[in-house]
Design a protein around this motif. Structure first.
Motif, PDB file in Angstrom:
ATOM      1  N   ILE A   1       0.812  -1.200   0.000  1.00  0.00           N
ATOM      2  CA  ILE A   1       0.000   0.000   0.000  1.00  0.00           C
ATOM      3  C   ILE A   1       0.849   1.255   0.000  1.00  0.00           C
ATOM      4  O   ILE A   1       0.483   2.281  -0.604  1.00  0.00           O
ATOM      5  CB  ILE A   1      -0.945  -0.010   1.237  1.00  0.00           C
ATOM      6  CG1 ILE A   1      -1.931   1.156   1.155  1.00  0.00           C
ATOM      7  CG2 ILE A   1      -0.133   0.003   2.518  1.00  0.00           C
ATOM      8  CD1 ILE A   1      -2.873   1.110  -0.004  1.00  0.00           C
TER       9      ILE A   1
ATOM     10  N   VAL B   1       0.441   4.160  -2.848  1.00  0.00           N
ATOM     11  CA  VAL B   1       0.134   5.562  -2.532  1.00  0.00           C
ATOM     12  C   VAL B   1       1.210   6.489  -3.083  1.00  0.00           C
ATOM     13  O   VAL B   1       0.916   7.529  -3.684  1.00  0.00           O
ATOM     14  CB  VAL B   1      -0.022   5.738  -1.012  1.00  0.00           C
ATOM     15  CG1 VAL B   1      -0.133   7.221  -0.652  1.00  0.00           C
ATOM     16  CG2 VAL B   1      -1.240   4.979  -0.509  1.00  0.00           C
TER      17      VAL B   1
ATOM     18  N   ARG C   1       0.880   6.862  -6.790  1.00  0.00           N
ATOM     19  CA  ARG C   1      -0.259   7.694  -7.195  1.00  0.00           C
ATOM     20  C   ARG C   1       0.072   9.173  -7.035  1.00  0.00           C
ATOM     21  O   ARG C   1      -0.432   9.998  -7.792  1.00  0.00           O
ATOM     22  CB  ARG C   1      -1.479   7.333  -6.354  1.00  0.00           C
ATOM     23  CG  ARG C   1      -2.018   5.930  -6.502  1.00  0.00           C
ATOM     24  CD  ARG C   1      -2.493   5.572  -7.896  1.00  0.00           C
ATOM     25  NE  ARG C   1      -1.420   5.309  -8.843  1.00  0.00           N
ATOM     26  CZ  ARG C   1      -0.687   4.185  -8.875  1.00  0.00           C
ATOM     27  NH1 ARG C   1      -0.908   3.231  -7.993  1.00  0.00           N
ATOM     28  NH2 ARG C   1       0.241   4.030  -9.795  1.00  0.00           N
TER      29      ARG C   1
END
Length: 305
Positions: free
Chosen positions: A132, A136, A139
């Motif tokens: 994760i 993140v 992104r």
């Protein structure tokens, strides 16, 4: 009855990390050897050395006044006292090439350094963490990449008074994204290697693994990205100066010299265009040659059995 010969003594996990570091050090030797044997690398390094000496040592030997406007000396053709003539403000073109090159090279190296440091650390952390955290962080990069960089750069330069360090900061904010993605991809392929596992088993912290093991082994990709960033930054500064948004007078760079010279090219003042165009092209080609040579040397190292 013959007894089986004893096999090699098992090594403790703690002995694997020094061996891995030694292997990595030996692995860097073929990379350096391949780089030195590459003719393009030698030509590129030689060109960069000559251009840097011309820009930083040349003004000490060939002194000119690049701050005082001399309209009585404007647009003089090449001749005695002015080997490359003068421009519309009476500045000596040869001396202007030297001082303009200082701004261009300083910006290129400063942006490359900032981009390499930030992009390397960001990409290495994202690739090593995975999951994760990696999603993140990627992104965030995708969001910044969705913003047209040149448009944002033009807006910021038009809002604030352009200066060398302002342009360095703006270009660094736009350039580290690509370096981060390259380093992240390299770290993803390295984090499962044996030397990384050995460092973890020895109790190495995540920061130590990233800085001492992953980043040095991704040095090839980092160097390639840095050399291309130098060339791209010099071209971007030239483009901004060509649009009239570069460094304000009396500061000079090769792009502003080209922009001013093109207005006089049709009047026959060729010396205002060809010298800055030639040194700009030579500088960009030199750094691209170095980047290509590092890339080729890295491929040779990776292809070794």
């Amino acid at each position: 009855m013959d007894l089986p010969e004893p096999g090699p003594a098992p090594q403790s996990p703690g002995a694997s990390a020094p061996a891995a570091q030694a292997t990595a050090a030996r692995g860097s030797r073929p990379l350096l050897t391949a780089f030195v044997r590459n003719r393009r690398a030698l030509v590129g390094v030689g060109m960069v050395a000559v251009i840097a000496a011309f820009c930083f040592i040349g003004p000490l030997l060939y002194r000119t006044d690049q701050a005082t406007v001399r309209l009585d000396l404007n647009d003089l053709p090449p001749g005695a006292g002015h080997p490359l003539g003068t421009d519309a403000s009476g500045y000596d073109v040869l001396g202007r090439l030297m001082t303009g090159g200082q701004s261009s090279l300083e910006l290129g190296f400063a942006v490359a350094l900032a981009t390499t440091v930030v992009g390397t650390l960001y990409g290495a952390v994202a690739g090593y963490a995975g999951g994760i955290v990696d999603a993140v962080m990627m992104r965030v990069i995708d969001t910044f990449l969705a913003i047209p960089g040149i448009v944002l750069l033009l807006i910021m330069v038009s809002l604030f008074t352009p200066s060398l360090w302002l342009i360095v900061v703006l270009l660094s904010l736009l350039s580290w994204l690509g370096a981060a993605r390259l380093v992240r991809g390299e770290v993803l392929s390295l984090r499962s290697r044996e030397f990384v596992q050995a460092a973890r088993m020895m109790g190495g912290t995540s920061g130590r693994v990233v800085v001492r093991h992953l980043v040095p082994n991704a040095a090839g990709v980092i160097i390639v990205s840095g050399t291309f960033t130098v060339a791209d930054s010099i071209l971007t500064l030239s483009a901004l100066s060509f649009l009239g948004l570069g460094l304000p007078p009396p500061h000079a760079d090769w792009g502003s010299m080209l922009s001013a010279g093109l207005n006089s090219l049709y009047d026959g003042y060729w010396w205002l265009v060809y010298p800055p165009a030639a040194i700009l092209i030579a500088t960009v080609v030199a750094f691209n040659l170095i980047g290509d040579a590092v890339h080729d040397a890295l491929d040779v190292r990776l292809q070794r059995p």
